[in-house]
Design a protein around this motif. Structure first.
Motif, PDB file in Angstrom:
ATOM      1  N   MET A 284      49.604  32.041  31.233  1.00 57.37           N
ATOM      2  CA  MET A 284      48.941  32.388  32.473  1.00 57.37           C
ATOM      3  C   MET A 284      49.996  32.765  33.497  1.00 57.37           C
ATOM      4  SD  MET A 284      45.670  30.100  33.032  1.00 57.37           S
ATOM      5  CE  MET A 284      44.647  29.594  31.677  1.00 57.37           C
ATOM      6  N   GLU A 285      49.609  33.662  34.361  1.00 59.38           N
ATOM      7  CA  GLU A 285      50.516  34.106  35.416  1.00 59.38           C
ATOM      8  C   GLU A 285      49.803  34.049  36.762  1.00 59.38           C
ATOM      9  OE1 GLU A 285      53.160  37.965  36.805  1.00 59.38           O
ATOM     10  OE2 GLU A 285      51.845  38.135  35.075  1.00 59.38           O
ATOM     11  N   ILE A 286      50.535  33.595  37.761  1.00 61.01           N
ATOM     12  CA  ILE A 286      50.010  33.581  39.118  1.00 61.01           C
ATOM     13  C   ILE A 286      50.317  34.934  39.729  1.00 61.01           C
ATOM     14  CG2 ILE A 286      50.133  32.493  41.383  1.00 61.01           C
ATOM     15  CD1 ILE A 286      51.055  29.917  39.892  1.00 61.01           C
ATOM     16  N   LYS A 287      49.266  35.669  40.063  1.00 63.19           N
ATOM     17  CA  LYS A 287      49.421  37.025  40.607  1.00 63.19           C
ATOM     18  C   LYS A 287      49.771  37.002  42.090  1.00 63.19           C
ATOM     19  CE  LYS A 287      48.025  39.101  36.802  1.00 63.19           C
ATOM     20  NZ  LYS A 287      48.853  39.929  35.984  1.00 63.19           N
ATOM     21  N   SER A 288      49.162  36.069  42.839  1.00 65.57           N
ATOM     22  CA  SER A 288      49.465  35.984  44.266  1.00 65.57           C
ATOM     23  C   SER A 288      49.063  34.614  44.804  1.00 65.57           C
ATOM     24  CB  SER A 288      48.738  37.079  45.050  1.00 65.57           C
ATOM     25  OG  SER A 288      47.332  36.873  45.023  1.00 65.57           O
ATOM     26  N   TYR A 289      49.710  34.247  45.910  1.00 66.44           N
ATOM     27  CA  TYR A 289      49.387  33.004  46.608  1.00 66.44           C
ATOM     28  C   TYR A 289      49.530  33.239  48.099  1.00 66.44           C
ATOM     29  CZ  TYR A 289      50.159  28.602  49.002  1.00 66.44           C
ATOM     30  OH  TYR A 289      50.093  27.584  49.923  1.00 66.44           O
ATOM     31  N   SER A 290      48.554  32.772  48.840  1.00 69.99           N
ATOM     32  CA  SER A 290      48.637  32.703  50.295  1.00 69.99           C
ATOM     33  C   SER A 290      47.893  31.443  50.711  1.00 69.99           C
ATOM     34  CB  SER A 290      48.028  33.949  50.955  1.00 69.99           C
ATOM     35  OG  SER A 290      46.670  34.088  50.605  1.00 69.99           O
ATOM     36  N   PHE A 291      48.073  31.019  51.936  1.00 74.26           N
ATOM     37  CA  PHE A 291      47.486  29.771  52.413  1.00 74.26           C
ATOM     38  C   PHE A 291      46.006  29.687  52.018  1.00 74.26           C
ATOM     39  CE2 PHE A 291      45.456  26.956  55.404  1.00 74.26           C
ATOM     40  CZ  PHE A 291      46.364  25.938  55.580  1.00 74.26           C
ATOM     41  N   GLY A 292      45.679  28.691  51.178  1.00 73.33           N
ATOM     42  CA  GLY A 292      44.290  28.451  50.798  1.00 73.33           C
ATOM     43  C   GLY A 292      43.722  29.348  49.723  1.00 73.33           C
ATOM     44  N   LYS A 293      44.544  30.230  49.148  1.00 72.74           N
ATOM     45  CA  LYS A 293      44.025  31.162  48.143  1.00 72.74           C
ATOM     46  C   LYS A 293      45.097  31.498  47.120  1.00 72.74           C
ATOM     47  CE  LYS A 293      43.327  35.555  49.135  1.00 72.74           C
ATOM     48  NZ  LYS A 293      42.763  36.789  49.702  1.00 72.74           N
ATOM     49  N   ILE A 294      44.675  31.536  45.851  1.00 69.66           N
ATOM     50  CA  ILE A 294      45.597  31.878  44.771  1.00 69.66           C
ATOM     51  C   ILE A 294      44.860  32.720  43.742  1.00 69.66           C
ATOM     52  CG2 ILE A 294      45.134  29.796  43.393  1.00 69.66           C
ATOM     53  CD1 ILE A 294      48.225  29.699  42.903  1.00 69.66           C
ATOM     54  N   VAL A 295      45.577  33.640  43.129  1.00 68.10           N
ATOM     55  CA  VAL A 295      45.006  34.460  42.061  1.00 68.10           C
ATOM     56  C   VAL A 295      45.812  34.168  40.798  1.00 68.10           C
ATOM     57  CG1 VAL A 295      44.518  36.792  41.240  1.00 68.10           C
ATOM     58  CG2 VAL A 295      44.250  36.243  43.678  1.00 68.10           C
ATOM     59  N   VAL A 296      45.102  33.663  39.783  1.00 69.62           N
ATOM     60  CA  VAL A 296      45.716  33.332  38.500  1.00 69.62           C
ATOM     61  C   VAL A 296      45.012  34.157  37.429  1.00 69.62           C
ATOM     62  CG1 VAL A 296      46.291  31.510  36.858  1.00 69.62           C
ATOM     63  CG2 VAL A 296      46.116  30.976  39.305  1.00 69.62           C
ATOM     64  N   SER A 297      45.795  34.938  36.696  1.00 71.75           N
ATOM     65  CA  SER A 297      45.237  35.779  35.628  1.00 71.75           C
ATOM     66  C   SER A 297      44.008  36.561  36.115  1.00 71.75           C
ATOM     67  CB  SER A 297      44.884  34.932  34.409  1.00 71.75           C
ATOM     68  OG  SER A 297      46.035  34.294  33.915  1.00 71.75           O
ATOM     69  N   ASN A 298      44.152  37.165  37.288  1.00 81.08           N
ATOM     70  CA  ASN A 298      43.135  38.027  37.903  1.00 81.08           C
ATOM     71  C   ASN A 298      41.883  37.310  38.379  1.00 81.08           C
ATOM     72  OD1 ASN A 298      44.724  40.392  37.624  1.00 81.08           O
ATOM     73  ND2 ASN A 298      44.117  40.490  35.466  1.00 81.08           N
ATOM     74  N   LYS A 299      41.884  35.977  38.454  1.00 81.97           N
ATOM     75  CA  LYS A 299      40.756  35.237  39.008  1.00 81.97           C
ATOM     76  C   LYS A 299      41.216  34.509  40.266  1.00 81.97           C
ATOM     77  CE  LYS A 299      37.058  32.054  38.093  1.00 81.97           C
ATOM     78  NZ  LYS A 299      36.437  31.099  37.226  1.00 81.97           N
ATOM     79  N   GLU A 300      40.418  34.618  41.331  1.00 80.87           N
ATOM     80  CA  GLU A 300      40.772  34.005  42.608  1.00 80.87           C
ATOM     81  C   GLU A 300      40.219  32.584  42.710  1.00 80.87           C
ATOM     82  OE1 GLU A 300      40.663  36.299  46.436  1.00 80.87           O
ATOM     83  OE2 GLU A 300      39.052  34.876  46.862  1.00 80.87           O
ATOM     84  N   TYR A 301      41.047  31.695  43.252  1.00 81.80           N
ATOM     85  CA  TYR A 301      40.659  30.305  43.490  1.00 81.80           C
ATOM     86  C   TYR A 301      40.948  29.971  44.943  1.00 81.80           C
ATOM     87  CZ  TYR A 301      40.788  30.017  38.399  1.00 81.80           C
ATOM     88  OH  TYR A 301      40.578  30.234  37.071  1.00 81.80           O
ATOM     89  N   LYS A 302      40.086  29.123  45.534  1.00 84.81           N
ATOM     90  CA  LYS A 302      40.269  28.723  46.929  1.00 84.81           C
ATOM     91  C   LYS A 302      40.303  27.211  47.086  1.00 84.81           C
ATOM     92  CE  LYS A 302      38.452  32.915  48.929  1.00 84.81           C
ATOM     93  NZ  LYS A 302      37.563  33.532  49.886  1.00 84.81           N
ATOM     94  N   SER A 303      40.630  26.531  46.003  1.00 85.96           N
ATOM     95  CA  SER A 303      40.788  25.077  46.066  1.00 85.96           C
ATOM     96  C   SER A 303      41.986  24.687  45.210  1.00 85.96           C
ATOM     97  CB  SER A 303      39.520  24.378  45.569  1.00 85.96           C
ATOM     98  OG  SER A 303      39.267  24.707  44.223  1.00 85.96           O
TER      99      SER A 303
END
Length: 112
Positions: free
Chosen positions: A1-20
Motif C-alpha cells: 500500500m502507498e500513501i498518496k497524500s496527507y493533509s490535516f485530517g485527511k489521507i489518501v491510501v491506494s486511491n481511497k480517502e480517509y478522514k479518521s
C-alpha cells in the motif's frame, strides 16, 4: 500500500480517502482507529498491531505531534521484536512510503 497524500485530517491510501485515524497493514486498513485516552497512546490501542507482529511499526503523532507515545510503550514493542519509530504524521508518511519491507505497519493520527 502507498500513501498518496496527507493533509490535516485527511489521507489518501491506494486511491481511497480517509478522514479518521487509521492503521495501515500490508493487506488491509483499520479505519476509525480510536484510542482509549485520545492523545496518549497505550498498549491496548495497538492490540491489533501486536497480534499481527510486524517487523516495524511507524507511528504518526499528528500534524503537530500532539499524540504522545510513552517511551515505556516503545520499549515494550521493541522487546516484542517490533521496531518502533515515532514521527509527526507528515514525516511518518514519508518513512512509510520509503519502507524496504512488506512487513511494516503504520498507525496514524491525522489531526493535531
Amino acid at each position: 500500500m502507498e500513501i498518496k497524500s496527507y493533509s490535516f485530517g485527511k489521507i489518501v491510501v491506494s486511491n481511497k480517502e480517509y478522514k479518521s485515524d487509521l492503521i495501515i497493514f500490508p493487506n488491509n486498513i483499520l479505519n476509525n482507529w480510536w484510542r482509549e485516552k485520545g492523545h496518549l497512546l497505550q498498549k491496548e490501542d495497538l492490540e491489533s498491531v501486536i497480534k499481527y507482529n510486524p517487523k516495524k511499526l511507524i507511528i504518526g503523532t499528528g500534524k503537530f505531534g500532539r499524540m504522545k507515545v510513552p517511551q515505556s510503550l516503545i520499549n515494550e514493542l521493541n522487546n516484542k521484536d517490533i521496531v518502533t519509530e515515532v514521527y509527526k504524521t507528515d514525516e511518518a508518511v514519508v518513512k512509510f512510503n520509503k519502507k524496504n519491507s512488506k512487513n511494516v505497519v503504520c498507525a496514524l493520527h491525522l489531526s493535531c
